[in-house]
Design an enzyme around this catalytic site. Structure first.
Site, PDB file in Angstrom:
ATOM      1  N   LYS A 102       0.855  -1.348   0.090  1.00 37.47           N
ATOM      2  CA  LYS A 102      -0.126  -0.088   0.076  1.00 37.47           C
ATOM      3  C   LYS A 102       0.751   1.362  -0.034  1.00 37.47           C
ATOM      4  O   LYS A 102       1.868   1.122   0.505  1.00 37.47           O
ATOM      5  CB  LYS A 102      -1.094  -0.026   1.251  1.00 37.47           C
ATOM      6  CG  LYS A 102      -1.893  -1.017   1.394  1.00 37.47           C
ATOM      7  CD  LYS A 102      -2.851  -1.280   0.122  1.00 37.47           C
ATOM      8  CE  LYS A 102      -3.982  -2.122   0.204  1.00 37.47           C
ATOM      9  NZ  LYS A 102      -4.786  -2.514  -1.045  1.00 37.47           N
ATOM     10  N   CYS A 103       0.377   2.375  -0.549  1.00 35.95           N
ATOM     11  CA  CYS A 103       1.018   3.665  -0.651  1.00 35.95           C
ATOM     12  C   CYS A 103       1.180   4.050   0.734  1.00 35.95           C
ATOM     13  O   CYS A 103       0.338   3.710   1.432  1.00 35.95           O
ATOM     14  CB  CYS A 103       0.186   4.520  -1.557  1.00 35.95           C
ATOM     15  SG  CYS A 103       0.770   4.220  -3.105  1.00 35.95           S
ATOM     16  N   PRO A 104       2.281   4.582   1.319  1.00 37.03           N
ATOM     17  CA  PRO A 104       3.394   5.378   0.421  1.00 37.03           C
ATOM     18  C   PRO A 104       4.631   4.404  -0.073  1.00 37.03           C
ATOM     19  O   PRO A 104       5.362   4.520  -0.393  1.00 37.03           O
ATOM     20  CB  PRO A 104       3.716   6.360   1.232  1.00 37.03           C
ATOM     21  CG  PRO A 104       3.885   5.697   2.681  1.00 37.03           C
ATOM     22  CD  PRO A 104       2.505   4.942   2.569  1.00 37.03           C
TER      23      PRO A 104
ATOM     24  N   ASP B 134      -0.093   8.840  -7.334  1.00 36.65           N
ATOM     25  CA  ASP B 134       1.123   9.056  -6.502  1.00 36.65           C
ATOM     26  C   ASP B 134       2.264   9.091  -7.049  1.00 36.65           C
ATOM     27  O   ASP B 134       3.159   9.790  -6.788  1.00 36.65           O
ATOM     28  CB  ASP B 134       0.920   8.062  -5.213  1.00 36.65           C
ATOM     29  CG  ASP B 134      -0.149   8.363  -4.219  1.00 36.65           C
ATOM     30  OD1 ASP B 134      -0.638   9.290  -4.318  1.00 36.65           O
ATOM     31  OD2 ASP B 134      -0.118   7.301  -3.423  1.00 36.65           O
TER      32      ASP B 134
ATOM     33  N   ASP C  78      -1.838  -1.098  -5.963  1.00 41.33           N
ATOM     34  CA  ASP C  78      -2.481  -0.219  -5.204  1.00 41.33           C
ATOM     35  C   ASP C  78      -3.056   1.029  -5.870  1.00 41.33           C
ATOM     36  O   ASP C  78      -2.366   1.642  -6.793  1.00 41.33           O
ATOM     37  CB  ASP C  78      -1.510   0.475  -4.132  1.00 41.33           C
ATOM     38  CG  ASP C  78      -2.503   1.427  -3.187  1.00 41.33           C
ATOM     39  OD1 ASP C  78      -3.434   1.621  -3.453  1.00 41.33           O
ATOM     40  OD2 ASP C  78      -1.832   2.023  -1.991  1.00 41.33           O
TER      41      ASP C  78
END
Length: 69
Positions: free
Chosen positions: A10-12, A43, A37
């Site tokens: 998952k981000c970040p 992003d 993601d």
């Protein structure tokens, strides 16, 4: 070309992995980020704009970034 497999993260985390890889990438070389993601689609291009790198393409779960500086 360097490939970073960030699927399942998952981000970040994909952005962090991309940022850590950049110093070892030659100028002009492409880094391919594999990320599933949904936030990565926004992003990664945003990170490129902030850091002066070139967002080359994004297709599905594949994002290509060229090191410019």
């Amino acid at each position: 070309m360097i490939t970073l497999d960030c699927r399942g993260q998952k981000c970040p985390l994909p952005i962090i992995k991309l940022a850590k890889a950049m110093p070892g990438v030659a100028i002009g070389e492409i880094v391919r980020v594999l990320a599933d993601d949904p936030a990565a689609a926004n992003d990664i291009p945003a990170w490129c704009r902030l850091k002066g790198q070139e967002f080359v393409a994004g297709h599905g779960q594949r994002f290509d970034v060229r090191r410019v500086i």
